[in-house]
Scaffold this motif. Structure first.
Motif, PDB file in Angstrom:
ATOM      1  N   HIS A 311      73.804  22.713  -1.719  1.00 20.93           N
ATOM      2  CA  HIS A 311      72.797  22.431  -2.741  1.00 20.93           C
ATOM      3  C   HIS A 311      73.462  22.297  -4.100  1.00 20.93           C
ATOM      4  O   HIS A 311      74.526  22.853  -4.365  1.00 20.93           O
ATOM      5  N   ARG A 312      72.795  21.519  -4.936  1.00 21.66           N
ATOM      6  CA  ARG A 312      73.267  21.263  -6.298  1.00 21.66           C
ATOM      7  C   ARG A 312      72.081  20.840  -7.149  1.00 21.66           C
ATOM      8  O   ARG A 312      70.985  20.577  -6.643  1.00 21.66           O
ATOM      9  N   PHE A 313      72.289  20.746  -8.470  1.00 21.53           N
ATOM     10  CA  PHE A 313      71.308  20.142  -9.360  1.00 21.53           C
ATOM     11  C   PHE A 313      71.024  18.730  -8.872  1.00 21.53           C
ATOM     12  O   PHE A 313      71.937  17.965  -8.586  1.00 21.53           O
ATOM     13  N   ARG A 314      69.742  18.375  -8.790  1.00 19.89           N
ATOM     14  CA  ARG A 314      69.373  17.103  -8.160  1.00 19.89           C
ATOM     15  C   ARG A 314      69.793  15.882  -8.959  1.00 19.89           C
ATOM     16  O   ARG A 314      69.848  14.770  -8.421  1.00 19.89           O
ATOM     17  N   GLY A 315      70.088  16.059 -10.247  1.00 20.92           N
ATOM     18  CA  GLY A 315      70.510  14.938 -11.074  1.00 20.92           C
ATOM     19  C   GLY A 315      69.356  14.338 -11.853  1.00 20.92           C
ATOM     20  O   GLY A 315      68.178  14.584 -11.580  1.00 20.92           O
ATOM     21  N   GLU A 639      61.467  17.332 -22.662  1.00 15.96           N
ATOM     22  CA  GLU A 639      62.755  17.996 -22.495  1.00 15.96           C
ATOM     23  C   GLU A 639      63.197  17.837 -21.052  1.00 15.96           C
ATOM     24  O   GLU A 639      62.550  18.325 -20.120  1.00 15.96           O
ATOM     25  N   LYS A 640      64.277  17.153 -20.838  1.00  9.12           N
ATOM     26  CA  LYS A 640      64.715  16.834 -19.488  1.00  9.12           C
ATOM     27  C   LYS A 640      65.417  18.012 -18.820  1.00  9.12           C
ATOM     28  O   LYS A 640      66.064  18.822 -19.470  1.00  9.12           O
ATOM     29  N   LEU A 641      65.254  18.045 -17.517  1.00  9.85           N
ATOM     30  CA  LEU A 641      66.008  18.988 -16.701  1.00  9.85           C
ATOM     31  C   LEU A 641      67.401  18.409 -16.492  1.00  9.85           C
ATOM     32  O   LEU A 641      67.561  17.346 -15.901  1.00  9.85           O
ATOM     33  N   LYS A 642      68.412  19.099 -17.006  1.00  7.64           N
ATOM     34  CA  LYS A 642      69.771  18.559 -16.992  1.00  7.64           C
ATOM     35  C   LYS A 642      70.754  19.389 -16.172  1.00  7.64           C
ATOM     36  O   LYS A 642      71.943  19.085 -16.144  1.00  7.64           O
ATOM     37  N   GLY A 643      70.257  20.434 -15.519  1.00  5.02           N
ATOM     38  CA  GLY A 643      71.167  21.242 -14.718  1.00  5.02           C
ATOM     39  C   GLY A 643      72.200  21.977 -15.542  1.00  5.02           C
ATOM     40  O   GLY A 643      73.330  22.188 -15.092  1.00  5.02           O
ATOM     41  N   GLN A 644      71.818  22.390 -16.731  1.00 12.99           N
ATOM     42  CA  GLN A 644      72.763  23.067 -17.629  1.00 12.99           C
ATOM     43  C   GLN A 644      72.689  24.578 -17.417  1.00 12.99           C
ATOM     44  O   GLN A 644      71.803  25.256 -17.930  1.00 12.99           O
TER      45      GLN A 644
END
Length: 655
Positions: A311-315, A639-644
């Motif tokens: 799994h990872r941040f979806r981008g 505000e975007k989801l950026k996986g930060q």
């Protein structure tokens, strides 16, 4: 009276994860250069993680928080809606699900241990077509991270056994224990010090641990044919990955000398997935060429080794949730209490409960003070680019917020000041994103570290923590003029830390955290009560705990003044922290207790750090799913989801 109302709280980093599960097809020969094609297996709703394949058709079982807690779901290719699998309905935490021979294995944390400072995590199983759940972990023991052998006859866990939790979380110091599925009570200690076991066939177990040279590495333990005869450690583990890089969370291919690992390398900022050939001792990168700027976590392989998952941040720019909600509903274990995770820190309710003050990050442009509607529909910035933390909304004024301005987590001499922030409520309109404010500093600049303000019910006084005496003690000042004209009164005095005060709704008590019972230990905090005139100080003995290991912080009162809400380490660690993004205190869970220390109730269960709660008597009737889909608005749009988010900060690569 049972506790009721709405509780807001913060979870470190969680709203930034955006995890989905992905897979790649493995080549027949990993010794050749291969290009991988990545496929997403989950739908972009909430966070989805810690998957396992059921077959070679990309059917997976995994954990998702889409229902307000960590539940087990099953995805089949082509199915639009994942299927939630049966588990104890009272369980609000599940982890590491595995399906083998039509039986589901999983970790849950729904049964309270006999003593505090023990994890609640244990291994359970159930047949897929039945609802009877069996506990496989002996009562009094703690198990994490299960693995099932190829035949399904053997199970390995990372176990604390019945050992008390010593407070560690960088390396949990668990042991590798193996038992037969048919006889879970007969457990064999395979080797000491290991976590995240994975079977290769029936007789080999790989696991991770931090080696003496500081590098997290993968080790192998080979089981004898009659492994369950002795009840002592039977295997001498062999290190298989070299020093010079970190290797975590292994997944073994059955009948192969290859394992898949997550790695952190020198000069690299991101965790990546690689194949390691145990015989040739060579690594073969998988994900760095696909997503060099994303973290990848917890690989798993299909039964025949054809597919690899993680799994990872979806981008950005993909289907699914791509923005961060103001408020995320979390299931409460207590009827009458509603719980919401906020995108920010140190939330504080307005007197009516219709608005919420909170802080953003503690550095950069997002630092400052914000207001959010309690239905999640709008956010305003009051000021930015100033490190600000811990807010208290005046109960007597709908336009006055007290906060701390200056660096957080600093010494007694650091310059941190108590500020009174005022604004015009009519400016809180839908066509504005930022509103003008007045900021009045209430403490002298030369007095050092002044922080954690709490307003009195009548709005006339503020109690706060100050380091002006050389120690962190509590003081009270005038809420309008501060110490400049209104004077200052020292409430507590001593060579210890008194901090995070909270004024009771009736004004008769102030609750706070302190290590005054053991001033030499800056890690152990209890809850204390004191009258505003300094009399009657007493410790709240939570659940009669005698061990001086409690870390109880961020305390606040219920509206009726009968309950205290706080963050605590009483439940140990729920999941292996090395398998997650950074959590400063992954043992931090919310609890409530009566003022006499009785009727302790736990409110949160996860592998994260939960803290900085606020409590309001109103239970808003907004639809949970509706709130979870409301989007944060900023001056520049959504505000975007950026996986930060950060890797665990205690994992170093520069030695």
């Amino acid at each position: 009276m049972k506790p009721t109302g709405t509780i807001l709280f913060t979870t470190i980093g969680r709203l930034n994860y955006g995890f989905d599960i992905f897979s790649v097809q493995l080549p027949h020969d990993s010794s050749t250069d291969s290009s991988f094609s990545e496929h997403r297996l989950t739908d972009g709703v909430s966070v989805n993680f810690n998957g396992q394949f059921l077959d070679e058709g990309k059917t997976i079982v995994y954990i998702s928080e889409r229902t307000g807690s960590a539940r087990i779901f099953l995805n089949r290719p082509g199915n639009a809606n994942p299927e939630q699998l049966h588990s104890p309905p009272e369980s609000l935490f599940h982890d590491r699900p595995i399906v083998k021979n039509e039986r589901l294995y999983f970790v849950s944390a729904h049964q309270r241990p006999e003593k505090p400072f023990r994890s609640w995590s244990a291994l359970y199983s159930t047949k897929l077509d039945q609802k009877t759940v069996v506990r496989l972990t002996p009562h009094g023991s703690v198990d994490y991270s299960p693995s099932v052998s190829e035949s399904g006859k053997l199970i390995a866990v990372a176990s604390n056994g019945s050992k008390p939790w010593g407070g560690e979380f960088h390396d949990l110091q668990t042991d590798i224990v193996v038992f037969r599925e048919s006889d879970p009570a007969k457990r064999v200690l395979v080797c000491q010090h290991g976590g995240w076991p994975t079977f290769s066939g029936e007789s080999t177990v790989y696991f991770h641990r931090q080696a003496e040279d500081g590098w997290w590495s993968i080790f192998r333990a080979d089981l004898p044919e009659n492994f369950d005869a002795p009840l002592l450690a039977v295997a001498v583990p062999v290190r298989v990955t070299p020093p010079g890089l970190h290797c975590f969370t292994p997944a073994a291919l059955h009948n192969s000398r290859k394992i898949v690992v997550a790695t952190r390398r020198k000069g690299k900022d991101y965790r990546q997935i690689e194949i390691f050939d145990v015989e040739s001792e060579k690594f073969y990168p998988v994900t760095e060429s696909l997503n060099s700027n994303f973290h990848h976590y917890n690989p798993f392989v299909s039964p025949e080794g054809k597919f690899l998952g993680y799994h990872r941040f979806r981008g950005e720019g993909v289907s699914g949730e791509s923005t961060i909600p103001h408020l995320e509903p979390v299931i409460s274990p207590v009827q009458g209490i509603r719980m919401l995770r906020v995108n920010g820190a140190f939330p504080a309710f307005s007197p009516s409960g219709d608005l919420i003050a909170l802080n953003g990050d503690f550095t950069g442009e997002d630092a400052g003070l914000k207001i959010v509607r309690s239905d999640g529909s709008k956010r305003w910035k009051l000021f930015e680019n100033r490190t600000t933390f811990h807010n208290s909304w005046s109960p007597a004024d709908n336009n006055v917020i007290f906060t701390s301005i200056g660096p957080i987590f600093e010494t007694v001499r650091a310059s941190v000041q108590i500020a009174r922030v005022t604004f015009d409520p009519t400016d809180l309109s839908d066509d504005r994103d930022k509103i003008p404010v007045g900021i009045k500093i209430l403490t002298r600049e030369d007095t050092g570290n002044n922080a954690f303000p709490s307003s009195s019910p009548d709005g006339k006084s503020v109690v706060f923590r100050s380091g002006r005496s050389g120690h962190k003690n509590l003081f009270i000042i005038d809420a309008v003029n501060g110490e400049f004209e209104g004077g200052i009164h020292q409430l507590t005095e001593g060579p210890w830390i008194d901090t995070m005060p909270n004024w009771s709704p009736d004004g008769k008590l102030i609750a706070f955290s302190s290590n005054r019972h053991n001033p030499d230990n800056a890690e152990s905090f209890g809850i204390y009560l004191i009258a505003p005139d300094g009399s009657g100080v007493r410790r709240v003995r939570v659940a009669g705990i005698e061990e001086e290991r409690e870390r109880l912080n961020h305390v606040c009162f219920s509206a009726d003044g009968e309950w205290l809400l706080f963050a605590a380490n009483l439940g140990g660690v729920t999941a292996e922290p090395v398998s997650l993004p950074n959590q400063f205190q992954p043992y931090g869970e919310l609890h409530v207790v009566k003022l006499d220390g009785s009727e302790l109730q736990r409110l949160t269960w996860n592998g994260y750090e939960n803290g900085t709660p606020a409590w309001h008597p109103t239970v808003h009737s907004h639809d949970d799913v509706g709130i979870s889909r409301l989007l944060l608005k900023s001056q520049n749009g959504e505000e975007k989801l950026k996986g930060q988010f950060d890797e665990p900060l205690w994992i170093q690569c520069d030695f």
